[in-house]
Design an enzyme around this catalytic site. Structure first.
Site, PDB file in Angstrom:
ATOM      1  N   THR A 100       0.641  -1.337   0.098  1.00  0.00           N
ATOM      2  CA  THR A 100       0.107   0.096  -0.104  1.00  0.00           C
ATOM      3  C   THR A 100       1.261   0.896  -0.311  1.00  0.00           C
ATOM      4  OG1 THR A 100      -1.924   1.135   1.049  1.00  0.00           O
ATOM      5  CG2 THR A 100      -0.235  -0.031   2.534  1.00  0.00           C
ATOM      6  N   HIS A 152       2.609 -11.770  14.089  1.00  0.00           N
ATOM      7  CA  HIS A 152       3.365 -12.343  14.818  1.00  0.00           C
ATOM      8  C   HIS A 152       3.568 -13.912  15.049  1.00  0.00           C
ATOM      9  CE1 HIS A 152       7.308 -12.090  17.148  1.00  0.00           C
ATOM     10  NE2 HIS A 152       7.711 -11.022  18.198  1.00  0.00           N
TER      11      HIS A 152
END
Length: 405
Positions: free
Chosen positions: A324, A376
């Site tokens: 993006t 994560h």
């Protein structure tokens, strides 16, 4: 015989849609392949076209109604019957009789008057005649043209504000409530889902854009000429760098499916595009096999489709990694949100001239902050940081992309 207008068949990933806009009203004439109605889904806006000539006879589903795949939206009638039933088709007899016909034109307008009126850009039928029997004379035409030239030019009216972006006068305590589009509502739902279901973390780095900018400046004209008008931008360099980094760190290109980790042997890069209806993410499939020109052409095509509302569901299905670019709007730094079920997203930002210490000297360089948000649960901090550093190194020395080092 009436022809049924039905909603298109939705893909499995789309449960239903909403009637967004009827472009025709009952009684309106319709030509084959004319756009009749827009159906808005969670992902795209689907256009329903007329199957044949006729007249819109009936609307079954109104704007705002929810429709299922293949459900009846309205009916298209035969042209003759529908037009006859339309109230606008009938005109008062008295008015029709009073109106002059084409055959009467010569009787009320002299040839000289007609020529003067046409040269002056005036409709001859709008001139009031002072001659015998209401005949428009040459003097009448000359006076009408002179009056038009003396009239002040009309003042252009400001464009009406968009329906979802009202403009209020200063001091007004007015509120306007508009329904959220399905696309924006779905984007909001997915963003909240991503933040609540992932262990999301963001790591930052900065990249010196000197070499990329020099390369682009040197070859942009030749690039555009060689590739039939395709312009060389920065996004293609980032996509190429990302696909190379994804080969070295496959976990960043993976996704979680239940208790399984799915590793993808290809790079389908989603490119976030802002449109009037909300944020959309079309996908460049097998971007690792694409040239810079193919990437730029694909992005330009997606951008045009997004502006015109022509993106298909296939254009936005899938994707293993997203990029993006908030820098196009002036963003200095941000923490992009991962697009599930992907594991990471790369955020580009504004390029600014900043003082940097290079070999013990302070020099001005075009710098860009990069942000990598990642899940994560799947990607360790070491992998995330190394991935971002790899992109940084490839962009600061673009020859590495050619040499595969």
């Amino acid at each position: 015989m009436a022809i049924e207008i039905k909603a298109p068949t939705f893909p499995e990933s789309v449960a239903d849609g909403t009637v967004a806009t009827w472009h025709k009203k009952p009684g309106d004439a319709v030509k084959r392949d004319d756009l009749i109605v827009d159906i808005e889904t969670d992902k795209v806006v689907l256009e329903v076209l007329a199957e044949a000539d006729g007249v819109l006879a009936e609307i079954v589903k109104n704007e705002g109604d929810t429709v299922l795949s293949g459900e009846l939206l309205g009916k298209l009638g035969a042209a003759g019957a529908a037009v006859a039933a339309a109230p606008v088709a009938a005109a008062p007899v008295a008015a029709s009789a009073a109106a002059p016909t084409a055959a009467d034109d010569d009787a009320i307008l002299s040839p000289a008057a007609r020529k003067i009126a046409e040269e002056g850009g005036i409709d001859p039928n709008s001139i009031t005649g002072t001659g015998k029997g209401g005949r428009v004379t040459k003097e009448d035409a000359v006076a009408a043209v002179a009056a038009k030239k003396a009239a002040p030019a009309p003042v252009a009216k400001p464009a009406a504000p968009a329906a979802d972006a009202p403009v209020f006068a200063v001091g007004d305590r007015v509120e306007k409530r508009v329904p959220m589009t399905r696309l924006r509502a779905k984007v909001a739902e997915r963003l909240v889902e991503a933040q609540s279901s992932m262990a999301m973390l963001t790591t930052f780095n900065e990249v010196d854009m000197t070499e990329v900018m020099a390369l682009r400046s040197k070859y942009k004209d030749l690039f555009e000429k060689t590739h039939n008008g395709v312009r060389l931008g920065f996004m293609s360099f980032f996509v190429k760098a990302a696909t190379e980094a994804l080969k070295r760190f496959p976990a960043v290109n993976a996704s979680i499916d239940g208790t399984d980790i799915v590793y993808h042997g290809y790079s389908d890069i989603g490119v976030a595009v802002s449109s009037d209806r909300g944020l959309v993410v079309p996908v460049l499939r097998n971007a690792e096999l694409m040239s810079l020109a193919e990437i730029e052409n694909g992005i330009a095509t997606f951008g045009k489709k997004a502006r015109d509302g022509k993106l298909s569901i296939d254009d936005m299905t899938g994707g293993t990694f997203t990029i993006t670019n908030g820098g196009t709007f002036g963003s200095m730094m941000s923490t992009p949100i991962v697009n599930p079920p992907q594991a990471a997203i790369l955020g580009m930002h504004n390029i600014l001239q900043r003082p940097m210490a290079i070999n013990g000297q302070v020099v001005i360089r075009p710098m860009m902050y990069l942000a990598l948000s990642y899940d994560h649960r799947l990607i360790d901090g070491k992998e995330a940081v190394s991935f971002l550093v790899t992109i940084k190194n490839l962009l600061e020395d673009p020859a590495r992309l050619l040499l595969d080092i």
